[in-house]
Design an enzyme around this catalytic site. Structure first.
Site, short mmCIF file in Angstrom:
data_model
loop_
_atom_site.label_atom_id
_atom_site.label_comp_id
_atom_site.label_asym_id
_atom_site.label_seq_id
_atom_site.Cartn_x
_atom_site.Cartn_y
_atom_site.Cartn_z
N ARG A 71 -16.57 45.26 -42.53
CA ARG A 71 -16.69 44.27 -41.47
C ARG A 71 -15.84 44.71 -40.29
NH1 ARG A 71 -14.08 40.29 -42.35
NH2 ARG A 71 -13.30 40.52 -44.46
N TYR A 199 -23.93 47.54 -42.06
CA TYR A 199 -23.06 47.25 -43.20
C TYR A 199 -23.20 45.79 -43.60
CZ TYR A 199 -19.13 45.85 -45.93
OH TYR A 199 -18.38 45.27 -46.93
N LYS A 208 -21.21 35.91 -44.30
CA LYS A 208 -20.05 35.50 -43.50
C LYS A 208 -20.47 34.82 -42.20
CE LYS A 208 -17.35 37.47 -46.49
NZ LYS A 208 -16.57 36.67 -47.44
N HIS A 228 -14.24 29.73 -47.85
CA HIS A 228 -14.23 31.07 -48.45
C HIS A 228 -13.65 30.95 -49.86
CE1 HIS A 228 -12.85 35.55 -47.90
NE2 HIS A 228 -14.00 35.47 -48.53
N SER A 250 -8.96 38.76 -49.06
CA SER A 250 -9.52 39.96 -49.70
C SER A 250 -8.46 40.64 -50.55
CB SER A 250 -9.99 40.97 -48.66
OG SER A 250 -10.56 40.32 -47.59
N CYS A 252 -7.48 40.12 -53.57
CA CYS A 252 -6.65 39.30 -54.46
C CYS A 252 -7.39 38.95 -55.74
CB CYS A 252 -6.18 38.04 -53.75
SG CYS A 252 -4.97 38.36 -52.47
N ASP A 279 -17.60 33.71 -53.85
CA ASP A 279 -17.13 33.98 -52.49
C ASP A 279 -17.16 32.78 -51.56
OD1 ASP A 279 -16.07 35.92 -50.67
OD2 ASP A 279 -18.02 36.06 -49.69
N ARG A 372 -19.88 48.89 -52.44
CA ARG A 372 -20.29 47.56 -52.89
C ARG A 372 -21.47 47.58 -53.84
NH1 ARG A 372 -17.53 42.86 -50.59
NH2 ARG A 372 -16.03 43.78 -49.17
#
Ligand code: OXD
Ligand code: MN
Length: 587
Positions: A71, A199, A208, A228, A250, A252, A279, A372
Site C-alpha cells: 500500500r 497491488y 481498504k 480494522h 500491521s 501484530c 481484517d 500475499r
C-alpha cells in the site's frame, strides 16, 4: 450486455467509458464459466502462472511490478470538500483539482484494453449490513482477486435494483509509474480511484478503500462503525459461543489470532475458536441493543511469509485450493509455492518473487516480505457457521493491541466505554529492527485505523463516543500486548495459541464471571486467574507480564498529550478527561 438497468450506474459508467475509451467492455457476471475463461486468458497472457493442479487445485501465482508491492500511504488521498475534515493524519487535495488531474491522467487510459465492470457486495448480498459497489478495471488480476475477496456478479445488481446508493470505483493500471500512483477517495460522492498500481491493498477497492475509508464515512453518517478488526467466536465446553472483535496494527498477528487453535489443555475440554473475519468488521447496534458485527469480505488477503503449519495451520490450509498467490517464490521441483517461514527447508531451486533464478545460498529473500495469498474464506477449517449470517454476530468484547516491549501489560480492561475509547485512541506500536529507521520509536495508530480512517481522526473518536451512547449492552473494551520482551529482547509471552489463556479471562470479564484488580490504567487479572496449565511459564513471570511501571506510564501519558495536541481542539473532552484521570492515578 449491461447487467443492470440502474440509470445512475449506467450513466456513471458511460461517463467513465467516454473518458477511458476502452476497446471492449466486459460485465463480470460471476459465473464460473466466465471466470474460467478469464483465468485461461490470464495464463495465456502471462499474468498468472498455473501452479501444480494436483497439489494446489485452482491455484495461481502472480508477480507484481517490483515497485508495486505494498500500500502507498503517502499517495493515498481523502478528497473531501474542506481540508480540515480530512484531519492531520490524512493527505488531502481539493476534489476539483483531483478530479481534473484524474481526467487528464485517465483520458484514453483503457485504449487498446478491456474495461471489466465488476459489480460487488461488501457483506452477504441482501444483508442489512451489505453495501454494493462497481469497480471498473483494466486488470484481469483484479477481477479474479475481487471474485475471491468479495461477492460479485448478477446477484449484486439484482440486490441493488434502482438504488443510487452504490460505491463507484475506477482502477487504471496506466503504466504502473512508481511516482504516479494515486489512491483517491471522494467521500462526498462515494467514489474511489486507483491509478498506476496493481497491488491488492491499493486496487482491490472493496477492502481498504471501500470497507474502511469510504465506509468509515458512511458509518459516521448512518450511525454504525467500520473498523480494522478481526472477528472471532470462542466456544466453551458447554457449547456456548461468545464473540469478540479486535484491532491491531500491521505485523501484530491479526490473521493468526483470528484463526487461533487453543492449546491442548483447552481443546481436550472442548474449547474451540471460530473465525468470522481476519481484517475488517462492520458494527451496528441491533434491535436488542447489542453490537453486531459482520465481516464485509469474502476471503483473506494474508501475508504469506511466516505462515506455516506451526504458526497458523488454518491459514495455510485455506491457501491449498482456489487461491491466488502474489510475489511468493515458485518451487520449481513440483511447481508449488514457497516463502520464508513456511518450513525449515527451502527448495533447492526456486524462482524468486522478481522472477529470477534463486537458490538458498544467495542470501536474498525468495518471497517478498509482503507477499500475499488471496484465499476464499470458505476454505478455512475454523470458519464460523455465522460467516454468512446477514445479521452478524453479537460482540461481547472489543480488544485493542499493539507491539510494546515494556509499557503495556499483557492485558487490561477499561473501566467504561469512554475509557475504552481512550485506550483505543492511544494504541501504539514500537518499531522493530525488521523495519528501516530507529528501533523502539513509538508509532501511534489509534484503533489501528491510522491509514484507514476516511475523515478527521478526532471526529472519529467522537463517533466512537457517540456510538457508546446508542449501544444498550456495551461490549467491554480491553487492551492486550503479546510482545513484552526481557532484557535480552526475547518475547516473554509465548503468543499464538496460548493467547487463548488471555481471551478466556477477557470473556469471563465480559460476562461478569470473574473479579479483577483495579490499577492506575484499568482493571487487570489476578495472576492466578490466567490459566497457565501446560505452559512453561511461572506465576512470577506472569506477574511481571502484568506489571505496570508507573514511571514508564508517566512518560507514556506525556507522549499521549503531545499526540493529542496534533488534533487541536477537536479532541473530545471525554478523552482529555480520561488522560487527566490516568495522570492523576499515576501520581
Ligand atoms: C493491511 C492489510 O495492510 O490488511 O492492513 O493488508
Ligand atoms: Mn489490514
Amino acid at each position: 450486455m449491461a447487467l443492470t438497468k440502474n440509470k445512475a450506474v449506467l450513466s456513471w459508467i458511460d461517463e467513465m467509458v467516454a473518458m477511458t475509451k476502452p476497446d471492449q467492455i466486459v460485465w463480470i457476471d460471476g459465473s464460473e464459466e466466465q471466470l474460467a475463461q478469464l483465468r485461461k486468458q490470464a495464463v495465456d497472457e502471462g499474468i498468472l502462472h498455473e501452479l501444480n493442479q494436483e497439489k494446489l487445485p485452482g491455484c495461481y501465482l502472480h508477480r507484481t511490478d517490483v515497485n508495486d508491492v505494498a500500500r502507498v500511504e503517502d499517495r493515498t488521498f481523502i478528497c473531501c470538500e474542506k481540508e480540515e475534515d480530512a484531519g492531520p493524519t490524512n493527505h488531502w487535495m481539493d476534489p476539483k483539482e483531483m478530479y481534473a488531474k484524474i481526467r487528464t491522467m485517465c483520458d484514453g487510459a483503457y485504449k487498446g484494453r478491456t474495461c471489466y465492470i465488476i459489480p460487488y457486495s461488501m457483506g452477504p448480498v441482501g444483508s442489512p449490513f451489505a453495501k454494493y459497489g462497481f469497480e471498473l478495471t483494466d486488470s484481469i488480476y483484479v477481477v479474479l482477486n475481487m471474485n475471491i475477496m468479495t461477492r460479485i456478479g448478477v446477484k449484486v445488481c439484482e440486490a441493488l435494483g434502482d438504488d443510487a446508493g452504490f460505491i463507484k470505483g475506477l482502477h487504471c493500471q496506466l503504466n504502473l509509474d512508481k511516482d504516479g500512483k494515486y489512491i483517491v477517495h471522494f467521500p462526498q460522492d462515494n467514489t474511489i480511484v486507483s491509478l498506476n498500481s496493481n497491488y491488492g491493498g491499493n486496487v482491490l477497492q472493496g477492502k481498504k478503500c471501500f470497507a474502511l475509508r469510504i465506509a468509515s464515512n458512511l458509518g459516521r453518517q448512518e450511525g454504525w462503525m467500520a473498523e480494522h478488526m478481526l472477528i472471532l467466536g470462542i466456544e466453551n465446553p458447554k457449547g456456548e459461543i461468545r464473540y469478540l472483535s479486535a484491532a491491531f496494527p500491521s505485523a501484530c498477528g491479526k490473521t493468526n489470532l483470528a484463526m487461533l487453535i487453543p492449546p491442548e489443555g483447552y481443546t481436550s475440554k472442548g474449547w474451540k475458536v471460530w473465525c468470522v473475519g481476519d481484517d475488517i468488521a462492520w458494527l451496528r447496534v441491533g434491535e436488542d441493543g447489542r453490537l453486531y458485527a459482520v465481516n464485509p469480505e469474502y476471503g483473506f488477503f494474508g501475508v504469506a511469509p511466516g505462515t506455516s503449519m506451526k504458526s497458523n495451520p488454518n491459514a495455510l490450509i485455506s491457501t491449498q485450493k482456489n487461491t491466488i498467490f502474489t510475489n511468493v517464490a515458485l518451487d520449481t521441483s513440483d511447481n508449488t509455492v514457497w516463502w520464508e517461514g513456511m518450513n525449515k527447508t527451502p527448495p533447492a531451486h526456486a524462482i524468486d518473487w522478481k522472477g529470477n533464478e534463486w537458490t538458498p545460498d544467495m542470501g536474498t529473500k525468495a518471497a517478498h516480505p509482503n507477499s500475499r495469498f488471496t484465499a476464499p474464506a470458505k476454505n478455512c477449517p475454523c470458519l464460523s457457521s455465522e460467516f454468512e449470517n446477514p445479521q452478524g454476530v453479537p460482540i461481547s468484547a472489543i480488544v485493542f493491541g499493539g507491539r510494546r516491549a515494556k509499557t503495556a501489560p499483557l492485558v487490561y480492561q477499561s473501566r467504561s466505554w469512554d475509557h475504552g475509547v481512550f485506550v483505543g485512541s492511544i494504541m501504539a506500536s514500537e518499531t522493530t529492527a525488521a523495519a528501516a529507521g530507529a528501533v523502539g520509536v513509538v508509532r501511534r495508530d489509534p484503533m489501528a485505523m491510522l491509514p484507514f480512517c476516511g475523515y478527521h481522526m478526532a471526529d472519529y473518536w467522537q463517533h466512537w463516543l457517540d456510538m457508546g451512547k446508542k449501544i444498550g449492552k456495551q461490549p467491554k473494551i480491553f487492551n492486550v500486548n503479546w510482545f513484552r520482551t526481557d532484557d535480552e529482547g526475547h518475547f516473554i509471552w509465548p503468543g499464538f495459541g496460548d493467547n487463548m489463556r488471555v481471551l478466556e479471562w477477557i470473556m469471563k470479564r465480559a460476562f461478569d464471571e470473574i473479579d479483577a484488580v483495579d490499577t492506575p490504567i484499568g482493571y487487570q487479572p489476578k495472576a492466578e486467574d490466567i490459566n497457565l496449565e501446560g505452559l512453561d511459564l511461572d506465576l512470577d513471570t506472569l506477574k511481571g507480564l502484568l506489571g505496570v511501571d508507573k514511571e514508564l506510564w508517566k512518560e507514556e501519558a506525556k507522549g499521549i498529550r503531545e499526540y493529542y495536541a496534533k488534533f487541536g481542539d477537536k479532541v473530545p473532552a471525554e478523552l482529555l478527561k480520561e488522560l487527566d484521570t490516568l495522570e492523576a492515578n499515576l501520581q
